[in-house]
Motif scaffolding. Structure first.
Motif, PDB file in Angstrom:
ATOM      1  N   ALA A  75      30.083  44.213  43.875  1.00 28.10           N
ATOM      2  CA  ALA A  75      31.204  45.143  43.680  1.00 28.10           C
ATOM      3  C   ALA A  75      31.056  46.245  44.717  1.00 28.10           C
ATOM      4  N   ARG A  76      32.059  46.358  45.582  1.00 26.53           N
ATOM      5  CA  ARG A  76      32.055  47.472  46.538  1.00 26.53           C
ATOM      6  C   ARG A  76      32.961  48.547  45.984  1.00 26.53           C
ATOM      7  N   LEU A  77      32.394  49.725  45.753  1.00 24.34           N
ATOM      8  CA  LEU A  77      33.124  50.791  45.068  1.00 24.34           C
ATOM      9  C   LEU A  77      33.101  52.057  45.903  1.00 24.34           C
ATOM     10  N   LYS A  78      34.011  52.951  45.552  1.00 25.72           N
ATOM     11  CA  LYS A  78      34.006  54.282  46.144  1.00 25.72           C
ATOM     12  C   LYS A  78      34.067  55.269  44.992  1.00 25.72           C
ATOM     13  N   GLY A  79      33.124  56.165  44.933  1.00 30.24           N
ATOM     14  CA  GLY A  79      33.185  57.216  43.927  1.00 30.24           C
ATOM     15  C   GLY A  79      33.932  58.383  44.549  1.00 30.24           C
ATOM     16  N   GLY A 108      35.625  49.357  33.834  1.00 31.63           N
ATOM     17  CA  GLY A 108      35.159  47.980  33.865  1.00 31.63           C
ATOM     18  C   GLY A 108      35.405  47.465  35.274  1.00 31.63           C
ATOM     19  N   LEU A 109      34.485  46.655  35.785  1.00 33.75           N
ATOM     20  CA  LEU A 109      34.630  46.170  37.156  1.00 33.75           C
ATOM     21  C   LEU A 109      35.358  44.837  37.143  1.00 33.75           C
ATOM     22  N   ARG A 110      36.422  44.792  37.890  1.00 37.50           N
ATOM     23  CA  ARG A 110      37.237  43.573  37.922  1.00 37.50           C
ATOM     24  C   ARG A 110      38.179  43.650  39.119  1.00 37.50           C
ATOM     25  N   SER A 111      38.646  42.504  39.569  1.00 37.29           N
ATOM     26  CA  SER A 111      39.714  42.556  40.559  1.00 37.29           C
ATOM     27  C   SER A 111      40.966  42.049  39.865  1.00 37.29           C
ATOM     28  N   ILE A 112      42.058  42.770  40.075  1.00 33.39           N
ATOM     29  CA  ILE A 112      43.323  42.352  39.463  1.00 33.39           C
ATOM     30  C   ILE A 112      44.399  42.378  40.535  1.00 33.39           C
ATOM     31  N   ARG A 113      45.228  41.334  40.534  1.00 33.56           N
ATOM     32  CA  ARG A 113      46.183  41.175  41.618  1.00 33.56           C
ATOM     33  C   ARG A 113      47.454  40.584  41.041  1.00 33.56           C
ATOM     34  N   TRP A 166      34.500  42.780  33.953  1.00 36.07           N
ATOM     35  CA  TRP A 166      35.380  43.007  32.796  1.00 36.07           C
ATOM     36  C   TRP A 166      36.430  41.899  32.784  1.00 36.07           C
ATOM     37  N   TRP A 167      36.623  41.304  31.633  1.00 33.30           N
ATOM     38  CA  TRP A 167      37.610  40.231  31.473  1.00 33.30           C
ATOM     39  C   TRP A 167      38.601  40.584  30.378  1.00 33.30           C
ATOM     40  N   CYS A 168      39.774  39.990  30.461  1.00 37.12           N
ATOM     41  CA  CYS A 168      40.689  40.153  29.332  1.00 37.12           C
ATOM     42  C   CYS A 168      40.263  39.191  28.224  1.00 37.12           C
ATOM     43  N   ARG A 169      40.822  39.401  27.036  1.00 34.80           N
ATOM     44  CA  ARG A 169      40.476  38.579  25.884  1.00 34.80           C
ATOM     45  C   ARG A 169      40.642  37.095  26.203  1.00 34.80           C
ATOM     46  N   PHE A 186      49.510  37.331  37.278  1.00 32.05           N
ATOM     47  CA  PHE A 186      48.336  38.177  37.480  1.00 32.05           C
ATOM     48  C   PHE A 186      47.109  37.301  37.642  1.00 32.05           C
ATOM     49  N   GLU A 187      46.278  37.731  38.583  1.00 28.17           N
ATOM     50  CA  GLU A 187      45.032  37.008  38.807  1.00 28.17           C
ATOM     51  C   GLU A 187      43.897  37.983  38.525  1.00 28.17           C
ATOM     52  N   LEU A 188      43.064  37.629  37.574  1.00 27.13           N
ATOM     53  CA  LEU A 188      41.960  38.510  37.178  1.00 27.13           C
ATOM     54  C   LEU A 188      40.654  37.868  37.607  1.00 27.13           C
ATOM     55  N   ASN A 189      39.911  38.569  38.432  1.00 28.32           N
ATOM     56  CA  ASN A 189      38.646  38.037  38.966  1.00 28.32           C
ATOM     57  C   ASN A 189      38.832  36.611  39.501  1.00 28.32           C
ATOM     58  N   GLY A 190      39.930  36.403  40.180  1.00 25.73           N
ATOM     59  CA  GLY A 190      40.188  35.107  40.813  1.00 25.73           C
ATOM     60  C   GLY A 190      40.808  34.064  39.900  1.00 25.73           C
TER      61      GLY A 190
END
Ligand code: BMA
Length: 851
Positions: A216-220, A300-305, A268-271, A319-323
């Motif tokens: 996970a590449r993040l920016k605070g 929560g760490l996730r990619s959403i698109r 982080w995932w959806c249900r 929607f694509e969640l974590n691929g």
């Protein structure tokens, strides 16, 4: 460190401006609920009481309190007074000094008040100007009326003067087609005083630059405020990770960023897809190793698109969640109360837990309500419910003057910043239905609004629209939540700036709202043909259950056209429409109470038809959000859970139709029956598909069996039958078809019963349902068995709560066991419990006996 906070929610009193008497007030709260608690008005939700209350919104109101500030706190370099929400036109004074003039309910107001504070006897007053008196002159000045379809100005004694669009205030307060007109004023969110050292962190954003299973590449990103030049260290920690940077800042407000990486993050995932892991990031400012300031952010760490790609049919919309591509299953959410401060944590949790229990993974926070409370999004994070978030604009055209746009920009900034750490947020959407309603590029489409205006005004209104929804709002989202998807309007076909833009019921790109069933009185089977790439609205109304009706009506009001019943139905002709559809599909009800049950069954059938049609069309269609999950008062509406939290039939139906693995029988193609298996599971499943035809006595008339492989995340048409062959000589009015998918391990998923005639034409006889009560571990289970086919069996408990299943068909020889769970304020939202007396009835008990 001198960080401290005191809440200023005690000792408030209020009065109408110009009156002498001060009365006790609750903060956060609003004028209506304060008047109610002081016995000055009757319950606005009871009977037709709402009609007597519009005077409240023509009046200015005053709130005041007195407070002390501890000496130690007074020494702090910064003392900030925070109003998390003021509804709406508010003038605030501290010790006689005007410190704030607020004009937007959705904003957070912060004022440094250090210079005016005393240790004791601080007087804080908030004067709330009438939103009606404030905004009527704006209408005068504009010189023409802006469309605002749902504004119930008449109910407010304002004739046709629709002024809701001028106020940045919850649109539904002015009425909607499911809600009353109760235009509140108040201090509607928390108020506090916070003390900070020379330097403090006013906001912390954990920007997710790139998140994958490996890294996970993040920016605070911290917003740091300094009273004087300051140097030191910014440190951010999460679990055993730590990052830091040196700062050297001038006095003022600064945005500072820190690059951070977490290897092998817990995503982080959806249900339905995995865990809802949350990280807590702690940011600190340090000087000589001493902490000066701190701020926490949970995310929560996730990619959403949002994936919109050209395909043979048109353009995808999913929607694509974590691929992983997600089929969005859920509903639209409206505010849970006309009086927002009545909504407790428990009520929010009841709603979100009920959504998760019904196998949903998305809710849409619709644009006619509010940017929800933090609790709502915390719960969505926790339960794995993605959020489609509208900005608060719906079914109206809005002003485009500079002051209005400036206010909206600040509102959007406040809310995007407030919500951007929540992993549940999947999309920001500009507005509800305005693009379609106006339909600028298609003279003949839309809701007829354009026709009222001369060409120049038309063009001006559209330019204003574009400024707001095509430039201002996406700019805020891109700047403050980079990477987050923005969609200008729901529904929208494509953001093209020409005639291709506006959505229709058959659009092959974008999202659609399909309202042919209900508003245009089309039959339910139209759900099978009006399917978009993502259906973000469709719905059907029902009455709440008898118990709920009796909470707002007298026994003498129990008729669908009584004054009270019409007062609680805000969609013109709604009650008649229910009756009309009932004639098409259901037997005639015995009495009013039976009508309520039938209306719920009717709604449930409609929604099941739609949901399953959408899911069978996966991956062409990738989203199904029905209108609407909840209510803001006890009403006849599209909700699946009523105002008191009681699940209607549709909520149980939705639970079954939204299961991750669904066996669905489609009888919409004339002369044939198709059996589908739809899977949202991550892995292929193999097993057998059994198709069985029974008569009303449970005799197996026909059975076929085949082995099948259901690939991951797909809908497969597994079998097709000619109806005539399937039925043979059997009477279609007494048979039921079932399809079951049996996995290798024996686990069975059974479809809903499929019938060959509408429910009203079924030849049903009175079943004798045997109920066995099994008590265990504090809970109670019920085993139900029947001698003849029992349709839509309803278990009704004395206690408040839910059954694991309800409103289901019972076939002789197929007993069912259900559990009762009481609604709870404790650790879990639902707990096994004794339901008290339980009545069990089915369709024949509510149908008028045939002559
Ligand atoms: C849609 C919604 C709401 C409305 C519902 C039912 O248009 O966006 O505005 O309440 O339909 O009419």
């Amino acid at each position: 460190m001198v960080e401290a906070k005191i809440r200023l929610t005690d000792n408030w009193t209020f009065r109408a401006c110009g009156e002498q008497e001060w009365m006790p007030a609750t903060v956060p709260g609003c004028v209506h609920t304060d008047l109610l608690r002081n016995g000055r008005i009757p319950d606005p939700f009871y009977g037709t009481n709402e009609r007597d209350l519009p005077w409240i919104d023509k009046q200015d109101w005053e709130y005041r309190t007195e407070f002390e500030v501890p000496e130690a706190m007074l020494q702090a370099p910064h003392l900030i007074l925070v109003f998390a929400g003021l509804d709406t036109y508010a003038d605030v004074e501290l010790n006689g000094q005007p410190i704030l003039a607020a004009d937007n309910m959705f904003r957070t107001w912060k004022v440094d008040v250090k210079q005016w504070l005393e240790p004791k006897g601080n007087q804080l007053t908030v004067r709330l100007r009438s939103p009606v008196k404030e905004d009527l002159p704006k209408l005068e000045r504009l010189g023409y009326a802006l469309p605002a379809t749902n504004d119930q100005s008449e109910a407010g004694g304002l004739g046709d003067k629709k002024i809701s669009i001028f106020a940045r205030k919850a649109p539904y307060h002015y009425g909607w087609d499911w809600g009353p007109r109760l235009v509140t004023s108040g201090i509607w969110r928390d108020v506090w005083l916070e003390a900070h050292d020379v330097c403090y962190i006013d906001d912390l954003f954990i920007q997710q630059v790139e998140v994958g299973a490996d890294l996970a590449r993040l920016k605070g990103i911290a917003e740091v405020v300094c009273a004087e030049p300051w140097s030191g260290v910014l440190r951010i920690r999460a679990d055993d990770h730590q990052w830091e940077t040196l700062l050297s800042l001038d006095a003022g407000r600064h945005t500072v960023a820190l690059d951070m990486e977490i290897a092998k993050p817990r995503l982080w995932w959806c249900r339905g897809l995995g865990e809802q892991h949350m990280y807590t990031f702690q940011a600190e400012l340090l000087r000589e190793n001493k902490r000066v300031a701190e701020r926490l952010a949970r995310t929560g760490l996730r990619s959403i698109r949002l994936v919109q790609e050209q395909d043979v049919a048109g353009r995808t919309f999913y929607f694509e969640l974590n691929g992983i591509p997600i089929f969005a299953k859920g509903a639209n959410h409206i505010p849970n109360d006309s009086f927002l401060t009545e909504i407790t944590y428990e009520r929010y949790r009841h709603e979100i837990a009920s959504a998760a229990l019904a196998n949903m993974n998305m809710l849409r926070v619709w644009g006619g309500g509010i940017y929800e409370d933090d609790m709502f999004y915390d719960l969505c994070d926790e339960y794995g419910i993605l959020v489609w978030q509208d900005f608060m604009f719906a079914c109206s055209m809005y002003p485009g003057d500079e002051a209005f746009l400036r206010s909206v920009r600040l509102e959007a900034e406040d809310n995007v910043k407030r919500l951007r750490n929540h992993p549940c947020i999947a999309l920001w959407c500009g507005n509800n239905e305005i693009d379609t309603a106006w339909s600028h590029y298609n003279e003949h489409a839309g809701w007829g609004w354009k026709k009222a205006f001369e060409p120049e005004i038309r063009d001006k209104l559209w330019r204003d629209y574009e400024e707001l929804f095509h430039r201002l709002l996406p700019e805020v989202v891109n700047r403050l939540a980079p990477g987050m998807a923005y969609w200008p309007s729901s529904p929208l076909c494509e953001w093209t700036g020409d005639i291709r833009q506006h959505a229709t019921n058959r659009s092959t790109s974008g999202d659609i709202h399909y309202w042919g069933v209900w508003h245009n009185v089309e039959p339910f089977d139209q759900y099978n043909v009006n399917i978009g790439r993502f259906v973000s609205e469709y719905g059907f109304q029902s009455f709440p259950e008898y118990r709920t009706v009796l909470q707002y009506a007298e026994p003498s009001d129990l008729a669908i056209d009584s004054d009270v019943m019409l007062a609680h139905q805000r969609n013109n002709q709604g009650n008649q429409l229910i009756a009309q559809y009932m004639k098409m599909y259901l037997p005639e009800p015995r009495d009013f109470a039976s009508f309520l049950y039938m209306s719920q069954l009717l709604q449930a059938e409609a929604m099941k038809t739609a949901i399953e049609a959408h899911r069978r069309k996966m991956p062409y269609c990738m989203g199904s959000l029905y209108w609407q999950i909840n209510d803001c008062w006890p009403a006849i509406s599209w909700s699946s859970i009523d105002y008191y939290g009681r699940w209607k039939a549709i909520h149980y139906f939705a639970k079954r139709s939204f299961r991750d693995l669904l066996v669905s029988i489609d009888g919409s193609q004339s002369g044939q029956v198709d059996v589908y298996v739809v899977s949202d599971e991550g892995e292929a499943a193999s097993g057998t598909l059994q198709i069985r035809l029974y008569d009303a006595l449970g005799t197996l008339l026909r059975q076929t069996e085949q082995s099948i492989l259901v690939p991951a995340r797909t809908a497969v048409k597994a079998a097709t039958f000619r109806t005539a062959e399937l039925l043979g000589e059997h009477d279609p009015a007494v048979v039921v078809l079932q399809a079951a998918f049996i996995r290798r391990n024996g686990e069975e998923t059974v479809s809903e019963g499929h019938y060959f005639v509408p429910m009203g034409k079924l030849k049903l006889t009175a079943p004798s349902i045997r109920v066995r009560r099994l008590e265990e571990d504090g809970g109670v289970r019920f085993m139900l068995e029947t001698d003849v086919l029992a349709k839509a069996v309803w278990l009704q408990a004395e206690a408040e709560g839910i059954f694991s299943d309800n409103f289901f068909d019972l076939i002789p020889g197929q007993p069912r066991t259900v559990e009762f769970h009481a609604r709870s304020e404790g650790q879990s939202p639902f707990v096994p419990a004794d339901p008290g007396a339980v009545t069990v009835r089915s369709l024949v008990d509510f149908a008028k006996p045939r002559e």
